[in-house]
Design a protein around this motif. Structure first.
Motif, short mmCIF file in Angstrom:
data_model
loop_
_atom_site.label_atom_id
_atom_site.label_comp_id
_atom_site.label_asym_id
_atom_site.label_seq_id
_atom_site.Cartn_x
_atom_site.Cartn_y
_atom_site.Cartn_z
N SER A 24 0.80 -1.28 -0.05
CA SER A 24 0.03 0.02 -0.09
C SER A 24 1.00 1.23 0.03
N GLY A 25 0.42 2.33 -0.52
CA GLY A 25 1.24 3.61 -0.37
C GLY A 25 2.06 3.84 -1.61
N ILE A 26 1.95 2.75 -2.71
CA ILE A 26 2.97 2.95 -3.77
C ILE A 26 1.90 2.53 -5.04
N PHE A 27 2.47 2.96 -6.20
CA PHE A 27 1.92 2.75 -7.48
C PHE A 27 2.26 1.32 -7.88
N PHE A 28 1.76 0.41 -7.27
CA PHE A 28 2.11 -1.01 -7.26
C PHE A 28 2.79 -1.63 -8.62
N SER A 29 1.96 -1.37 -9.73
CA SER A 29 2.03 -2.27 -10.97
C SER A 29 3.40 -1.87 -11.62
N ASN A 95 10.13 -6.91 -0.89
CA ASN A 95 10.91 -5.93 -1.36
C ASN A 95 10.25 -5.38 -2.74
N ALA A 96 10.16 -3.88 -2.65
CA ALA A 96 9.58 -3.14 -3.70
C ALA A 96 10.72 -1.91 -4.31
N GLN A 97 10.98 -2.09 -5.33
CA GLN A 97 12.02 -1.22 -5.98
C GLN A 97 11.50 -0.27 -7.14
#
Length: 115
Positions: A24-29, A95-97
């Motif tokens: 949540s809180g990010i433009f995941f795609s 991890n999200a980068q």
């Protein structure tokens, strides 16, 4: 930004687990999503990652046993782990980068493979 992992636990050798990471809180795609793990007394290492186009990459130690996938509609990345071994025991991190300046980590979930 929050990355919340779930699905860890205790499993016997040869068993399976499915980890989930809800973002949540990010433009995941548009983010590259990954799973890392840190075995006891060792450094954190890459397990697998998946790009925004769906391309995947795996550590040699998990190829053929683990599968990473993502559901952009649910802002969630998964790690299906089959044929688990005691050496897979670790804390698993999501991890999200997007760039070096935009990288986020979850709090981790413990996976223990033991009889």
């Amino acid at each position: 930004v929050q990355l919340v992992e779930s699905g860890g636990g205790l499993v016997q050798p040869g068993g399976s687990l499915r980890l989930s990471c809800a973002a949540s809180g990010i433009f995941f795609s548009i983010y590259v999503m990954g799973w890392y793990r840190q075995p006891p007394g060792k450094q954190r290492e890459l397990v697998a990652h998946i790009t925004r186009s769906g391309s995947t990459n795996y550590a040699d130690s998990v190829k053929g046993r683990f599968t990473i996938s993502r559901d952009n509609a649910k802002n969630t990345v998964y790690l299906q782990m089959n044929s688990l071994k005691p050496e897979d025991t670790a804390v698993y991190y999501c991890n999200a980068q997007l760039s070096t300046a935009r990288e986020y980590w979850g709090q981790g979930t413990q996976v223990t493979v033991s009889s």
